[in-house]
Design a protein around this motif. Structure first.
Motif, mmCIF file in Angstrom:
data_model
loop_
_atom_site.group_PDB
_atom_site.id
_atom_site.type_symbol
_atom_site.label_atom_id
_atom_site.label_comp_id
_atom_site.label_asym_id
_atom_site.label_seq_id
_atom_site.Cartn_x
_atom_site.Cartn_y
_atom_site.Cartn_z
ATOM 1 N N LYS A 190 30.797 34.921 28.623
ATOM 2 C CA LYS A 190 30.496 34.307 29.929
ATOM 3 C C LYS A 190 29.924 32.902 29.738
ATOM 4 C CE LYS A 190 26.973 34.665 33.531
ATOM 5 N NZ LYS A 190 25.794 35.430 33.982
ATOM 6 N N PHE A 231 34.794 32.295 37.476
ATOM 7 C CA PHE A 231 35.049 33.742 37.510
ATOM 8 C C PHE A 231 34.084 34.361 38.502
ATOM 9 C CE2 PHE A 231 32.172 32.709 34.054
ATOM 10 C CZ PHE A 231 31.097 33.540 34.296
ATOM 11 N N GLU A 232 34.391 35.551 38.947
ATOM 12 C CA GLU A 232 33.597 36.163 40.018
ATOM 13 C C GLU A 232 32.456 37.036 39.515
ATOM 14 O OE1 GLU A 232 35.835 38.174 42.966
ATOM 15 O OE2 GLU A 232 36.988 36.414 43.577
ATOM 16 N N SER A 233 32.675 37.742 38.412
ATOM 17 C CA SER A 233 31.657 38.698 37.976
ATOM 18 C C SER A 233 31.770 38.968 36.479
ATOM 19 C CB SER A 233 31.814 40.021 38.740
ATOM 20 O OG SER A 233 33.050 40.641 38.386
ATOM 21 N N THR A 242 34.950 40.665 35.389
ATOM 22 C CA THR A 242 36.067 39.776 35.065
ATOM 23 C C THR A 242 35.998 39.351 33.605
ATOM 24 O OG1 THR A 242 36.055 38.935 37.325
ATOM 25 C CG2 THR A 242 37.225 37.619 35.683
ATOM 26 N N GLU A 276 45.938 37.954 32.833
ATOM 27 C CA GLU A 276 45.759 38.071 34.279
ATOM 28 C C GLU A 276 44.730 39.144 34.594
ATOM 29 O OE1 GLU A 276 48.468 38.493 38.359
ATOM 30 O OE2 GLU A 276 49.271 39.175 36.422
ATOM 31 N N VAL A 277 43.835 38.831 35.500
ATOM 32 C CA VAL A 277 42.852 39.795 35.986
ATOM 33 C C VAL A 277 43.187 40.083 37.445
ATOM 34 C CG1 VAL A 277 40.421 40.258 36.440
ATOM 35 C CG2 VAL A 277 41.088 38.933 34.418
ATOM 36 N N ASP A 278 43.336 41.361 37.757
ATOM 37 C CA ASP A 278 43.730 41.746 39.117
ATOM 38 C C ASP A 278 42.786 41.145 40.160
ATOM 39 O OD1 ASP A 278 45.792 43.194 38.097
ATOM 40 O OD2 ASP A 278 44.749 45.134 38.170
ATOM 41 N N GLY A 279 43.370 40.499 41.128
ATOM 42 C CA GLY A 279 42.600 39.942 42.225
ATOM 43 C C GLY A 279 42.025 38.574 41.976
ATOM 44 N N GLU A 280 42.111 38.084 40.719
ATOM 45 C CA GLU A 280 41.514 36.778 40.405
ATOM 46 C C GLU A 280 42.487 35.803 39.770
ATOM 47 O OE1 GLU A 280 37.520 36.353 39.024
ATOM 48 O OE2 GLU A 280 37.161 38.502 39.178
ATOM 49 N N GLY A 281 43.670 36.271 39.421
ATOM 50 C CA GLY A 281 44.663 35.369 38.854
ATOM 51 C C GLY A 281 44.614 35.288 37.341
ATOM 52 N N PHE A 285 43.735 33.520 33.544
ATOM 53 C CA PHE A 285 42.680 32.822 32.806
ATOM 54 C C PHE A 285 43.243 32.421 31.442
ATOM 55 C CE2 PHE A 285 40.467 35.343 35.884
ATOM 56 C CZ PHE A 285 39.361 34.595 36.247
#
Length: 496
Positions: free
Chosen positions: A310, A320-322, A325, A353-358, A360
């Protein structure tokens, strides 16, 4: 019934082979078959098997194939036909074949029945277990016993999240928070454990009184001191007390590191468990955790690895959201470099790809994150490197001179979700060869987690399906209460 089924299957076998011969046609068919290229009777002499009448001309291997086609239930019934069928139906290879068709991998079945059927290792007998010759297995008996073993509930509390499910299933059926996250942090241990197990039983839609349970014990209080031993005992007794108060019929509780070792089909070695908050290096000799040799603990685990990734992503302004992720990215594209300095000179860019976030895209962050296992100072951690902790444990094992055996600790089994990072076994093995003298490092093998993040759960499942479970591995309520009265302990009152 068995005779009719045999005739039916035998007719099917002849039809598939395109043979016009009738097993009831008498001596003429026997004489005609002698001039054909079909194989004659194989195996033991006819005198040993006795006469099968018109089926005397049938090769033994074909008769064995008929029993295989019949299946285990009818093969067992065929023993009542005559002495010959009884001998054929008792063949060890036949029942090994049936076991091999079952849901459990064949190598795990053989390991469990050879090494685990006797139950947990005791401190007095463990030093002599290396001298025992593995027993001759009767697969027919094992098949029958395993069919009678009740399906049990398997719960691995873990250190990051809990896995639970049925011993008869191929994988855990659910996941939830660990028991430490149930209730207030100041709540008594008894209350939190009761809340935790009640939640699992509710989610599995099963009454506690319906099935035995196999519980994976987390590694806690690892020192070989009087207070640590007392704490381990108190935790285990509290666990038993909670489950028996819920009317569970039988309980089996086994150390997490030991189960990860069993999942790798080993009874001796060193388990390196990268947990949620810390990493433990656990020496195990013939099924017993060697607290007297010493368990090394490194003050960083999966949470620190995720936190460092992170931090690296924030330095590059990657949004990133959390933490979920970040953890997903870690599991998808991060790895351990074989040579850190050389890896810095390469183009290591990769995307996921991370679901819901696109999507990276990372570069050197992919391997920098895991490098803190070997160079903690990179992440500002004042802990010992993983390779140094393992080498220290191996040195202690060598100096302990257990039965004069210097090979038992040379198998190193990795466990925990972060231990699944690609390249970790090879890097750790390489670093150990650098650190240790040749007489210790020679023959070292570092094995990845045999079942990924669920290795300890699978080790518990293996115990839950062994032919001697629950007699050899479980404690029932009566046994627990008797032992508590003899020791004069009052577990429930102590923890409520």
């Amino acid at each position: 019934m068995a005779t009719l089924l045999l005739r039916k299957v035998w007719g099917s076998v002849l039809a598939r082979a395109g043979a016009p011969r009738d097993p009831d046609s008498g001596s003429s068919s026997s004489s005609s078959s002698s001039s054909s290229s079909s194989p004659r009777r194989r195996g033991p002499a006819p005198a040993e098997y006795g006469s099968l009448g018109a089926l005397d001309a049938v090769p033994i291997d074909v008769l064995a194939q008929i029993l295989r086609l019949l299946g285990p239930a009818d093969a067992a019934r065929s023993s009542a036909v005559c002495r010959t069928w009884r001998l054929l139906a008792s063949d060890n290879g036949l029942w090994a074949f049936f076991l091999n068709l079952g849901p459990e991998p064949w190598d795990l079945v053989v390991f469990a029945e050879t090494h685990l059927a006797a139950g947990p290792a005791s401190p007095r007998s463990v030093y002599y277990s290396a001298l025992r010759v593995p027993p001759q297995l009767s697969f027919k008996h094992i098949y029958g016993q395993r069919a009678l073993v009740p399906g049990s509930i398997v719960v691995d509390g873990g250190s990051g999240y809990c896995k639970y499910g049925w011993s008869k299933y191929a994988a855990p059926s659910g996941r939830c928070a660990t028991f430490l996250e149930f209730g207030n942090i100041e709540s008594p241990m008894y209350a939190r454990l009761r809340h935790f197990f009640s939640t699992i039983y509710t989610r599995m839609h099963v009454k506690p009184s319906a099935r035995p349970i196999v519980v994976v014990l987390p590694l806690c209080h690892p020192d070989d001191t009087e207070s640590a031993r007392a704490s381990r005992k108190q935790y285990k007794e509290t666990l038993y007390s909670v489950l028996f108060d819920l009317n569970v019929p039988a309980v089996c509780a086994v150390d997490q590191a030991l189960l990860a070792l069993y999942a790798a089909r080993k009874t001796s070695g060193i388990v390196v468990n990268i947990g949620f908050n810390s990493t433990s290096v656990v020496p195990i000799f013939h099924g017993r955790v060697m607290h007297e040799i010493g368990i090394e603990t490194v003050g960083q685990g999966a949470l620190k690895l995720t936190g460092f990734l992170k931090e690296l992503m924030q330095r590059r302004n990657i949004p990133f959201e959390s933490l979920y992720t970040v953890r997903t990215i870690k599991e998808k594209i991060c790895y351990v470099a074989a040579d850190y300095e050389a890896e810095l000179c390469k183009n290591t860019q990769a995307s996921c790809e991370v679901d819901g976030e696109g999507w990276f895209t990372l570069a050197e962050e992919r391997f920098k994150m895991a490098e803190i296992l070997f160079q903690p100072q990179i992440g500002g951690v004042g802990a010992m490197g993983l390779h140094k902790a393992v080498s220290l444990c191996m040195d202690h094992c060598y100096n302990a001179e257990v039965l004069g055996d210097h090979s038992w600790f040379k198998t190193i089994v990795l466990a925990g979700g972060s231990a699944c990072l690609p390249g970790l076994p090879e890097r750790l093995e390489k670093e150990l060869h650098k650190l240790l003298p040749a007489y210790i490092s020679e023959g070292i093998r570092v094995l990845p987690p045999p079942f990924g993040t669920d290795s300890a759960w699978f080790g518990a499942k293996m115990i839950g399906t062994v032919s001697t479970f629950p007699e050899a591995w479980c404690v029932n309520k009566k046994q627990f209460r008797q032992k508590a009265r003899r020791s004069g302990s009052s577990v429930v009152n102590a923890w409520q």
